[in-house]
Design an enzyme around this catalytic site. Structure first.
Site, PDB file in Angstrom:
ATOM      1  N   SER A 143       7.202  -2.564   8.560  1.00 26.20           N
ATOM      2  CA  SER A 143       6.399  -3.363   9.491  1.00 26.20           C
ATOM      3  C   SER A 143       7.290  -4.398  10.162  1.00 26.20           C
ATOM      4  CB  SER A 143       5.299  -4.090   8.700  1.00 26.20           C
ATOM      5  OG  SER A 143       4.575  -4.969   9.524  1.00 26.20           O
ATOM      6  N   TYR A 156       2.442  -9.486   1.428  1.00 27.55           N
ATOM      7  CA  TYR A 156       2.533  -8.277   2.261  1.00 27.55           C
ATOM      8  C   TYR A 156       3.947  -8.131   2.812  1.00 27.55           C
ATOM      9  CZ  TYR A 156       1.602  -4.933   6.035  1.00 27.55           C
ATOM     10  OH  TYR A 156       1.631  -3.838   6.875  1.00 27.55           O
TER      11      TYR A 156
HETATM   12  P1  NDP Z   1      -5.292   2.226   8.019  1.00 30.23           P
HETATM   13  O1  NDP Z   1      -6.032   1.303   7.126  1.00 30.23           O
HETATM   14  O2  NDP Z   1      -5.993   2.819   9.185  1.00 30.23           O
HETATM   15  O3  NDP Z   1      -4.649   3.408   7.158  1.00 30.23           O
HETATM   16  C1  NDP Z   1      -4.157   3.200   5.863  1.00 30.23           C
HETATM   17  C2  NDP Z   1      -4.043   4.548   5.184  1.00 30.23           C
HETATM   18  O4  NDP Z   1      -3.489   4.345   3.875  1.00 30.23           O
HETATM   19  C3  NDP Z   1      -5.370   5.239   5.013  1.00 30.23           C
HETATM   20  O5  NDP Z   1      -5.219   6.600   5.356  1.00 30.23           O
HETATM   21  C4  NDP Z   1      -5.666   5.101   3.536  1.00 30.23           C
HETATM   22  O6  NDP Z   1      -6.353   6.248   3.073  1.00 30.23           O
HETATM   23  C5  NDP Z   1      -4.263   5.075   2.965  1.00 30.23           C
HETATM   24  N1  NDP Z   1      -4.218   4.481   1.625  1.00 30.23           N
HETATM   25  C6  NDP Z   1      -4.490   3.217   1.253  1.00 30.23           C
HETATM   26  N2  NDP Z   1      -4.380   3.083  -0.083  1.00 30.23           N
HETATM   27  C7  NDP Z   1      -4.010   4.306  -0.548  1.00 30.23           C
HETATM   28  C8  NDP Z   1      -3.738   4.834  -1.835  1.00 30.23           C
HETATM   29  N3  NDP Z   1      -3.805   4.079  -2.946  1.00 30.23           N
HETATM   30  N4  NDP Z   1      -3.391   6.135  -1.944  1.00 30.23           N
HETATM   31  C9  NDP Z   1      -3.321   6.914  -0.842  1.00 30.23           C
HETATM   32  N5  NDP Z   1      -3.553   6.489   0.397  1.00 30.23           N
HETATM   33  C10 NDP Z   1      -3.901   5.194   0.545  1.00 30.23           C
HETATM   34  O7  NDP Z   1      -4.011   1.398   8.495  1.00 30.23           O
HETATM   35  P2  NDP Z   1      -2.708   1.758   9.350  1.00 30.23           P
HETATM   36  O8  NDP Z   1      -2.763   3.095   9.926  1.00 30.23           O
HETATM   37  O9  NDP Z   1      -2.495   0.601  10.225  1.00 30.23           O
HETATM   38  O10 NDP Z   1      -1.604   1.665   8.200  1.00 30.23           O
HETATM   39  C11 NDP Z   1      -0.600   2.634   7.984  1.00 30.23           C
HETATM   40  C12 NDP Z   1       0.662   1.932   7.545  1.00 30.23           C
HETATM   41  O11 NDP Z   1       1.163   1.134   8.615  1.00 30.23           O
HETATM   42  C13 NDP Z   1       0.515   0.979   6.373  1.00 30.23           C
HETATM   43  O12 NDP Z   1       1.629   1.133   5.502  1.00 30.23           O
HETATM   44  C14 NDP Z   1       0.547  -0.401   7.022  1.00 30.23           C
HETATM   45  O13 NDP Z   1       0.991  -1.385   6.139  1.00 30.23           O
HETATM   46  C15 NDP Z   1       1.523  -0.141   8.148  1.00 30.23           C
HETATM   47  N6  NDP Z   1       1.500  -1.073   9.262  1.00 30.23           N
HETATM   48  C16 NDP Z   1       0.372  -1.223  10.034  1.00 30.23           C
HETATM   49  C17 NDP Z   1       0.382  -2.066  11.130  1.00 30.23           C
HETATM   50  C18 NDP Z   1      -0.806  -2.271  11.991  1.00 30.23           C
HETATM   51  O14 NDP Z   1      -0.786  -3.195  12.827  1.00 30.23           O
HETATM   52  N7  NDP Z   1      -1.855  -1.461  11.908  1.00 30.23           N
HETATM   53  C19 NDP Z   1       1.594  -2.818  11.489  1.00 30.23           C
HETATM   54  C20 NDP Z   1       2.716  -2.556  10.641  1.00 30.23           C
HETATM   55  C21 NDP Z   1       2.665  -1.708   9.587  1.00 30.23           C
HETATM   56  P3  NDP Z   1      -7.506   6.271   1.937  1.00 30.23           P
HETATM   57  O15 NDP Z   1      -8.239   4.964   2.011  1.00 30.23           O
HETATM   58  O16 NDP Z   1      -8.333   7.444   2.322  1.00 30.23           O
HETATM   59  O17 NDP Z   1      -6.767   6.478   0.646  1.00 30.23           O
END
Ligand code: NDP
Length: 248
Positions: A143, A156
């Site tokens: 990030s 975070y």
């Molecule tokens: P979302 O919340 O839309 O997606 C997060 C995903 O992670 C979901 O598919 C969720 O699936 C999965 N997840 C969470 N916990 C678990 C777990 N224990 N096991 C398996 N899967 C898990 O957020 P984003 O798409 O934004 O996030 C994706 C990545 O990008 C993350 O690592 C986030 O930190 C990073 N990020 C996001 C930014 C933003 O502005 N959006 C900026 C910078 C980085 P499910 O709940 O079905 O398990």
């Protein structure tokens, strides 16, 4: 671009929503076989069907990234079905931001479990296959918060700094196996990520900010496609991207 993506077998964790979901659709359009991991099986199964109905190749395997046996099952199933794993995108993550004086210790631990140990579990599950194959690409989602710290992001950010550190260490160690590593550092992207912030004031402030400057998850999809599309002797090690309007 599609030349080096077509027919690659790409595992994506966190594929049930946001950036992982969008990347899965995009890579499938470019000819990759995508294997979708997340806890919400119904979401990834529907996504796999949608991709198949559009002419792409996809498989859904439910996995909680905090559980090494489940991540191993995700990777083992991929190799059993498709013969190899070309790429893993360790993208699953959570961001329950809060100032440290509110002592949301459980959330700190959850971030460490998902954002750091989840990535390590993905690495542990693919490395034996990639070392044997003598090729592979490990893409880890960090990030802008893996470079900078802002109000409420201490833990975070610590997890996302860790993702960068462990990916760079991995990069240097896996030279003998011809494995590539990529860190992707997105800025504000419009996804479900903020829905899980438990502190109402912090959630509101972040939602307002992302509503104002946030960009589409297509941005992430294009970045990972760029990294995967390079010829085998080119290793894209880190990409930082932000909304043009983002100052931090
Ligand atoms: P979302 O919340 O839309 O997606 C997060 C995903 O992670 C979901 O598919 C969720 O699936 C999965 N997840 C969470 N916990 C678990 C777990 N224990 N096991 C398996 N899967 C898990 O957020 P984003 O798409 O934004 O996030 C994706 C990545 O990008 C993350 O690592 C986030 O930190 C990073 N990020 C996001 C930014 C933003 O502005 N959006 C900026 C910078 C980085 P499910 O709940 O079905 O398990």
């Amino acid at each position: 671009m599609a030349d080096h993506i077509k027919n690659k077998v790409v595992i994506i964790t966190g594929a049930s929503s946001g950036m992982g979901k969008t990347a899965a659709k995009h890579l499938a359009t470019l000819g990759a076989t995508v294997v979708l991991g997340a806890r919400r099986a119904d979401k990834i199964e529907k996504l796999a069907k949608d991709i198949q109905n559009a002419g792409g190749k996809a498989l859904a395997v439910a996995a909680d990234v905090t559980k090494l046996d489940q991540v191993k099952h995700l990777v083992d199933t991929t190799v059993q079905q498709f013969g190899r794993v070309d790429v893993i995108i360790n993208n699953a993550g959570i961001m329950p931001l809060s100032p440290m004086d509110r002592l949301n210790v459980e959330e700190w631990n959850s971030m460490i479990d998902v954002n750091i140990k989840g990535v390590l579990n993905g690495i542990a599950a693919v490395l034996p296959y990639m070392m044997e194959q003598k090729f592979g690409q490990i893409i880890n989602t960090s990030s802008v918060a893996g470079h900078k710290i802002f109000n409420g992001s201490a833990v975070y950010s610590a997890t996302k700094f860790a993702v960068r550190a462990l990916t760079e260490g991995l990069r240097m160690e896996v030279k003998p196996y011809n494995i590539r590593t990529t860190i992707v550092c997105p800025g504000a992207v419009k996804t479900e990520l903020l829905e899980h912030i438990s502190e109402a004031d912090i959630q509101r402030a972040n939602q307002d900010y992302v509503a104002e400057v946030g960009i589409s998850p297509d941005s992430f999809a294009r970045v990972v496609a760029f990294a995967i599309s390079q010829p085998e002797d080119v290793d894209i090690n880190e990409v930082i991207f932000r909304p043009t309007a983002q100052e931090l």
